[in-house]
Design an enzyme around this catalytic site. Structure first.
Site: not given
Ligand code: PGA
Length: 248
Positions: A9, A11, A93, A95, A163, A169, A208
């Site tokens: 991904n 992003k 996701h 985000e 996730e 991240g 990660s």
């Protein structure tokens, strides 16, 4: 049996120059022993799909609208992702849930839009740090699964990505026991709701994942691959994760 999938991904990262990474990835892994998917920004999807057309690397979108077309400025329909050469679309996701207020109901409607376009939905779930510390991980993930996966999910049209939000991240990763407990619970819920199809849906871990921790994560039961952010941007790093999944 669930298929093994290494999914990247990108992003909001990548320009035309980034396609060189895909070309070297395709050269280094011409016949990977697992499915490989890259979801670049929408601006690159068509060119990335073209650059990988001679390889077994698939391309996908990071989000789509629930409608097939219409007056939705800035949005992208699943049919457009299919038209650009995409095979998968990530939906829900964390985000998107956080930045755009997407609810489980929104994500379920997006997954149905992905299916209508003939593509596979990668449906994301995962708890925040506060939810984990409150001992709510299993309940939160169960609620997201129940609300975000439409009826009719199969191993062909659906991939689940677990996730933990706090692992994305950050370089922080749950213990292997913690990953195993959530993946086992997800598998049990998929089987309870979708019977045999629940065994066929791939369950990815994300947060990660790096070449240095991929082997141990892929050794956990019911981890069928990874959804990778930062480490998918460089061919060498993502190639290391693909190699770990091939070994698993
Ligand atoms: P990360 O992102 O690998 O950079 O932690 C994972 C994701 O958000 O899919």
């Amino acid at each position: 049996m669930a298929r093994k999938l290494a999914a990247g991904n990108w992003k909001m990262n990548g320009t035309a120059a980034s396609l060189a990474e895909i070309e070297s990835l395709a050269q280094a892994h011409p016949n990977p022993g697992c499915d490989v998917l890259i979801c670049p920004p929408a601006t690159l999807l068509s060119r990335l799909a073209g650059a990988t057309s001679g390889s077994s690397i698939k391309a996908g979108g990071q989000d789509c609208h629930t409608a097939a077309s219409g007056a939705h400025t800035g949005d992208i329909a699943a049919d457009m992702i299919a038209d650009a050469g995409g095979s998968h679309v990530i939906v829900g996701h964390s985000e998107r849930r956080a930045d755009h207020g997407e609810t489980d109901a929104d994500i379920s409607a997006k997954a149905e839009a992905v299916w209508r376009a003939g593509l596979t939905a990668v449906i994301c779930v995962g708890e925040t740090l506060a939810e984990r510390e409150a001992g709510e991980t299993i309940a939160i993930v169960a609620g997201q699964l129940a609300g975000s996966i439409p009826e009719g999910a199969t191993g062909e049209n659906t991939v689940i990505a677990y996730e933990p939000v706090w692992a994305i991240g950050t370089g922080k990763v749950p213990t292997l026991e913690e990953i195993g407990a959530v993946h086992a619970d997800i598998r049990a819920r998929l089987k309870a709701r979708f019977a045999a199809a629940g065994d066929d849906m791939s369950i990815l871990y994300g947060g990660s994942v790096k070449p240095t921790n991929a082997d141990e994560i892929f050794g956990v039961a019911d981890v069928d691959g990874a959804l990778v952010g930062g480490a998918s941007l460089k061919a060498e790093d993502f190639g290391g994760i693909i190699a770990a999944l091939e070994r698993a």
